[in-house]
Structures are given as C-alpha cells and as structure tokens.
Design an enzyme around this catalytic site. Structure first.
Site, PDB file in Angstrom:
ATOM      1  N   LYS A 138      58.840  23.450  12.803  1.00  0.00           N
ATOM      2  CA  LYS A 138      57.788  24.431  13.093  1.00  0.00           C
ATOM      3  C   LYS A 138      57.219  24.237  14.496  1.00  0.00           C
ATOM      4  CE  LYS A 138      55.970  25.502   8.468  1.00  0.00           C
ATOM      5  NZ  LYS A 138      54.757  25.435   7.604  1.00  0.00           N
ATOM      6  N   ASN A 182      54.573  30.575  20.278  1.00  0.00           N
ATOM      7  CA  ASN A 182      53.171  30.761  20.671  1.00  0.00           C
ATOM      8  C   ASN A 182      52.974  30.515  22.169  1.00  0.00           C
ATOM      9  OD1 ASN A 182      52.262  31.432  18.104  1.00  0.00           O
ATOM     10  ND2 ASN A 182      51.811  29.315  17.544  1.00  0.00           N
ATOM     11  N   ASP A 202      46.653  22.158  16.627  1.00  0.00           N
ATOM     12  CA  ASP A 202      48.098  22.189  16.435  1.00  0.00           C
ATOM     13  C   ASP A 202      48.616  23.492  17.031  1.00  0.00           C
ATOM     14  OD1 ASP A 202      50.731  22.333  15.387  1.00  0.00           O
ATOM     15  OD2 ASP A 202      50.144  21.009  13.743  1.00  0.00           O
ATOM     16  N   TYR A 250      63.063  35.019  26.111  1.00  0.00           N
ATOM     17  CA  TYR A 250      61.833  35.522  26.720  1.00  0.00           C
ATOM     18  C   TYR A 250      62.031  35.747  28.215  1.00  0.00           C
ATOM     19  CZ  TYR A 250      58.314  35.362  22.995  1.00  0.00           C
ATOM     20  OH  TYR A 250      57.560  35.630  21.869  1.00  0.00           O
ATOM     21  N   HIS A 286      54.552   4.480  22.484  1.00  0.00           N
ATOM     22  CA  HIS A 286      54.151   4.044  21.153  1.00  0.00           C
ATOM     23  C   HIS A 286      54.889   2.759  20.784  1.00  0.00           C
ATOM     24  CE1 HIS A 286      53.111   4.185  16.896  1.00  0.00           C
ATOM     25  NE2 HIS A 286      52.283   5.176  17.167  1.00  0.00           N
ATOM     26  N   TYR A 314      65.084  17.823  14.652  1.00  0.00           N
ATOM     27  CA  TYR A 314      64.723  17.723  16.077  1.00  0.00           C
ATOM     28  C   TYR A 314      65.792  18.371  16.958  1.00  0.00           C
ATOM     29  CZ  TYR A 314      63.000  15.539  20.387  1.00  0.00           C
ATOM     30  OH  TYR A 314      62.497  15.304  21.646  1.00  0.00           O
ATOM     31  N   ASP A 357      46.390  18.972  21.837  1.00  0.00           N
ATOM     32  CA  ASP A 357      47.142  17.957  21.097  1.00  0.00           C
ATOM     33  C   ASP A 357      46.579  17.858  19.685  1.00  0.00           C
ATOM     34  OD1 ASP A 357      48.443  15.378  20.319  1.00  0.00           O
ATOM     35  OD2 ASP A 357      48.919  15.297  22.470  1.00  0.00           O
TER      36      ASP A 357
END
Length: 320
Positions: free
Chosen positions: A204, A212, A171, A272, A294, A258, A146
């Site tokens: 990103k 990744n 990240d 993939y 939150h 988003y 995180d």
C-alpha cells in the site's frame, strides 16, 4: 516573560544566588568573629561584669558557653536552610535550561525567489533525515511527513522549532494537501525484516502512497523524485545491473511485497510523466549504510557491526 528570554532569566537568577550566598557567608563570619572575641577574652567577665567570686564566674561562663552553642546551632540551621534553597533554585534553573533551545546548525539564507518549498516523505528515516539536513542547510522550507514505523523523531530533532521546518505525523496512504515546489518520496520500509513485517502495508505504501504523491505533484505542478530500489531487479543474473536489465523477479516470493511494490511505483511514475506531464525522477538506491541506520536493519553490513559489538561470531552466508 522569562521563557521568552531564558538566558536573561538565568543571568538574573545567578546574580540573586551570588548575593544571597555573600550575605549568608558575611553574616556567618561576623557571628563567628564575635564568638571568638568573647571566648578568647579571659578577663571580660572580671572587667565588664565585676564577678565577685569564682562560683558566680563559673556560672556566667557556663551561660555564656550555652549562648555561644545556641548561636552556632542557629547558624548551622540557617546554613542548612540556605543550602536547601540554593539546591531548589539550581533544580529550577536546570528545568529552564532544558527548555532553552539548542542552537540550530548553520542555515544558508535564501530570499523568497530562491527558497523552495520541499516535501520529504519518510524524512525521519535513515536516508530521508540526511536529505532533510542537506536541504535545510541549503536554506529551503522543508516539510517532513512520516508515520514513524521505522523513522524516529530523534533523526530530525535538531530542526524541530526552526522557522523553515515542519514535521507532520501522517501515513502517506492517506491523502495529503500541502503546497510545495518539490517532492522527495522516500516513504517505505527498506530492510527485509521491516518490509516483511506487514507485506500488505508495504504494498500500500509503495502503490497508494505513490499515487497520492504523484497526484499532489500534478495538482501543484511540483517536481517529484521517487526513491526506488535495486530490489526491482529481484535476484539478478547480471552483475552489475545496468538500467537496461529488466531483472529476475519472483512475484510471490517473500520479498515480493517490496520488489513488486517498487516496480509498480516506477510504472506509476512514468505513467504520470507521460500522460499527466508530471516532472518525475526515479532513483534506484542500492544498499546504503551510515549514521542513523536502524540497529536491527537486517542487512549484511549492519549485521556484521552488530555481531562484532556483541562479541558474537560473524555470520557469512554462501550459496556454494
């Protein structure tokens, strides 16, 4: 030595303090008893010292009274010193108690054949931390990654230090090299105020970060679950939305970073799966609410609760 077994050290310190207090109190009572005996015996000067006249007797009693006062003052000073030392010891013990690890929640035991090595990205966030709790209690080895943009360490602090738990501050836009059996990819801000704070960063995270994680799954042969969202439907014209519905999306709207990021994330996942034979699952998560959410999430339920707690008017939006 003491830090390796804090409970034993605490027990020894308590015994020492109790012995010290007993000695101080015992000696204090003894001195007070002696003083009382001298003070209550009116004939002591006459019989023991044979005071010949009244003046000498008064001088002796005055000296005796001064000696008693000195003893009492000395005793008070000793008690004050003892109290200071006890307070210092208590403060020191409190520091050690804070270092004592709190007991972990119950964790199921799994042997090496059953235990899985699981990576959870965004595991310190609202949804991710609850998933971590579930997997930890099941007995698996969990690695949480995180960057703490919206996640907080407090969400997983109950596991920090556990043999089955590892926390990595990183990240996922940067490559990660670990050996795992399963990957839960939940890293991404999910509420509008958070993902619109830095739209490029959001894109990103959902594209490069997903690449990744899928690349890692391909390299180590791990299963991967990609956390998508109901936002892939955009501003839907069908309610409720079936999976066969392709959505009604604005690619340049305020939420596009988003919406489109998650749509690309799903596209990458199936690419993939088809071409690289990676075992992929995609979960489209709708609005979710609960503990660890939150406070400034920005969605309707949390807004209602926050406004109610602040005794503010409840905001209800309508298109009518």
């Amino acid at each position: 030595m003491f830090l390796s077994d804090p409970s034993k050290y605490r027990h020894q310190m308590l015994i020492r303090i109790n012995v010290f207090l007993a000695l101080v109190i015992g000696s204090s009572l003894l001195l007070l008893g002696i003083i009382y005996c001298f003070a209550s015996n009116n004939d002591i000067s006459k019989h023991e010292f044979q005071v010949s006249n009244k003046k000498e007797f008064q001088l002796f009693r005055t000296a005796e009274s001064e000696d008693n006062t000195d003893l009492i003052n000395k005793l008070k000073r000793d008690l004050a010193t003892a109290n200071e030392k006890i307070e210092q010891l208590e403060n020191k013990m409190q520091g050690f108690e804070e270092r004592i690890k709190k007991p972990y929640p119950n964790v199921k035991y799994l042997n090496y054949r059953s235990k899985k090595r699981i990576l959870v990205t965004g595991g310190a966030g609202f949804v991710g931390s609850h998933l971590v709790d579930k997997l930890m209690k099941a007995g698996h080895d969990i690695t949480v990654v995180d960057n703490f943009f919206t996640g907080v360490k407090a969400n997983v602090e109950q596991w920090i230090g556990h043999a089955n738990f590892e926390l990595i501050h990183q990240d996922i836009v940067n490559p990660l090299f670990v050996e795992v059996d399963e990957i839960y990819h939940l890293a991404s801000p999910a509420s509008p105020p958070h993902y619109m704070f830095n739209p490029v960063k959001t894109i990103k995270t959902n594209t490069i970060g997903t690449i990744n994680m899928l690349g890692l799954a391909k390299r180590v042969g791990a299963k991967v679950l990609i956390a998508s969202t109901s936002e892939v439907y955009g501003d839907p014209e069908v309610h409720p939305q079936p999976e066969t519905y392709w959505g009604h999306v604005n690619p340049i709207g305020p939420r596009a970073c988003y919406d489109e990021g998650k749509r690309v994330s799903e596209t990458l996942s199936y690419a993939y799966a088809k071409h690289e034979k990676v075992s992929v699952r995609v979960a489209r998560i709708f609005n979710t609410h609960g503990p660890r959410m939150h406070m400034n999430d920005g969605r309707v339920v949390s807004n209602f609760i926050l406004q109610a707690l602040r005794n503010e008017p409840i905001t209800v939006r309508s298109t009518i």
